[in-house]
Enzyme design. Structure first.
Site, PDB file in Angstrom:
ATOM      1  N   ARG A 173      26.248 -43.937  -6.632  1.00  0.00           N
ATOM      2  CA  ARG A 173      26.507 -42.823  -7.537  1.00  0.00           C
ATOM      3  C   ARG A 173      27.742 -42.000  -7.154  1.00  0.00           C
ATOM      4  NH1 ARG A 173      23.590 -45.829  -9.169  1.00  0.00           N
ATOM      5  NH2 ARG A 173      21.580 -45.564 -10.209  1.00  0.00           N
ATOM      6  N   SER A 250      19.755 -37.559 -14.899  1.00  0.00           N
ATOM      7  CA  SER A 250      19.123 -37.265 -13.612  1.00  0.00           C
ATOM      8  C   SER A 250      19.930 -36.186 -12.900  1.00  0.00           C
ATOM      9  CB  SER A 250      19.066 -38.529 -12.750  1.00  0.00           C
ATOM     10  OG  SER A 250      18.260 -39.512 -13.369  1.00  0.00           O
ATOM     11  N   GLU A 345      23.642 -34.528  -9.029  1.00  0.00           N
ATOM     12  CA  GLU A 345      24.440 -35.654  -9.527  1.00  0.00           C
ATOM     13  C   GLU A 345      25.534 -35.207 -10.487  1.00  0.00           C
ATOM     14  OE1 GLU A 345      23.732 -39.988 -11.697  1.00  0.00           O
ATOM     15  OE2 GLU A 345      22.206 -39.139 -10.399  1.00  0.00           O
TER      16      GLU A 345
END
Length: 353
Positions: A173, A250, A345
């Site tokens: 990520r 998320s 995130e």
């Protein structure tokens, strides 16, 4: 002779919130729509010449802009275009302009009888953002397929073409491009196998849904529908009428920890994440810290999704301050229970946890 400014004229004091999936955030001092890669470059050059800060905006799905807004130029990618090149070995090189809607790209490859991207179905945002975040889902990530990118290097004021994926620092990520705006993705290229089978089904939940063993392959179109079904069940497919999808996806990444530091909790899986490292499910940590689906934030204006605790959602009439207050509550609860600090995130612009 001066270079022409190919970007559309900017709008002053332009709302940002409607351009994000959270529908939150204050206005931009100036908003420029950039319909081509050249227009992106020219818009950024113009802002740099005026000494203005620049915010790059695609689909607005992975960004949280402060309630005060952005005191500079927001350059919004609206560039479109894809090209397929079939190679002698039967594989396919897919080139995509940065402003293409990502799920439209996935859908188009399926329609062409091409597998590989199906597990990344339903992810909001634009193609140019996918390598920045190293977007991933259901056992597949962009790093598995990315060949190279074209970048605008603001420091040197040059466009760098065909920058190999190996130079981008792609990891879980993240990438060497994340959190910076001096290397701007203009175009991306992916390698697909050329067949219509899916990538190997690695993710246990997806394998169970499809009724196959892990690492089996299925028709890519079948895998796409299964992925979309799973994402809808978690409020992760955009729907303007469903506040569970008014989110940035998320909100926390799954923490990666040294194996000997990871908490051992019944029912909480650990996944290998490299030598001596394990990855823990952020959703599991949040739930076991006592937070449930639908847990409200300030005034109920924001809340954990009613379908998936990893998404922080805007229920209407809220603010970024409300959202961050809820995020801090969840982060503090997990830290108190497990000693694990969750990391956000989305990109936070003008605000922080």
């Amino acid at each position: 002779m001066a270079k022409p400014n190919l970007a559309a004229p900017g709008r002053a004091n332009a709302p940002i919130a409607p351009l994000t999936t959270l529908r939150l955030g204050g206005p931009a001092a100036r908003l420029v729509e950039a319909p081509t890669a050249d227009a992106v470059v020219e818009a950024v050059r113009a802002a740099d010449a005026q000494g203005e800060p620049v915010l790059l905006l695609g689909g607005g799905s992975n960004v949280v802009v402060a309630d005060e807004g952005f005191a500079g130029t927001v350059v919004r990618f609206t560039s479109r275009g894809t090209a397929l090149h079939r190679r002698p070995d039967g594989s396919v090189l897919l080139a995509v302009e940065a402003g293409e809607e990502w799920d439209d790209v996935v859908s188009a490859t399926i329609a062409e009888g091409l597998g590989g991207l199906e597990c990344l179905s339903g992810i909001p945002g634009c193609a140019g953002a996918t390598p920045v975040q190293n977007v991933g889902a259901y056992g597949v990530e962009i790093a598995d397929l990315l060949v190279d990118v074209d970048l605008y290097d603001r420091r040197r004021d040059v466009v760098r073409r065909n920058v190999p994926a190996a130079e981008l620092g792609l990891a879980y990520r993240t990438s060497a491009l994340k959190g910076r705006d001096d290397a701007i993705v203009l175009r991306v290229r992916f390698a697909l196998s050329g067949g219509d089978d899916s990538a190997p089904i690695r993710y246990p939940e997806l394998a169970r849904t499809l009724g196959v063993e892990q690492r089996a392959r299925v028709p890519a179109a079948v895998a796409r529908e299964a992925v979309l079904g799973l994402r809808r069940s978690k409020g992760m497919v955009l729907d303007a009428a469903d506040h569970d999808t008014w989110s940035a996806g998320s909100f926390f990444t799954n923490p990666v920890l040294p194996q000997d530091e990871a908490p051992r909790v019944d029912g909480l899986p650990h996944w290998p994440a490299g030598p001596g490292l394990v990855k823990l499910p952020a959703a599991g940590l949040i739930e076991q810290a006592g937070f449930r689906r639908g847990h409200p934030g300030p005034g109920g204006r924001v809340a954990l999704s009613g379908k998936h605790v990893l998404a922080l959602t805007h229920r209407g009439g809220g603010s970024v301050a409300d959202l961050l207050a809820l995020a801090r509550e969840v982060r503090a609860g997990v830290a108190a229970r497990f000693g694990v600090v969750l990391r956000p995130e989305p990109v936070l612009v003008g605000c922080r946890l």
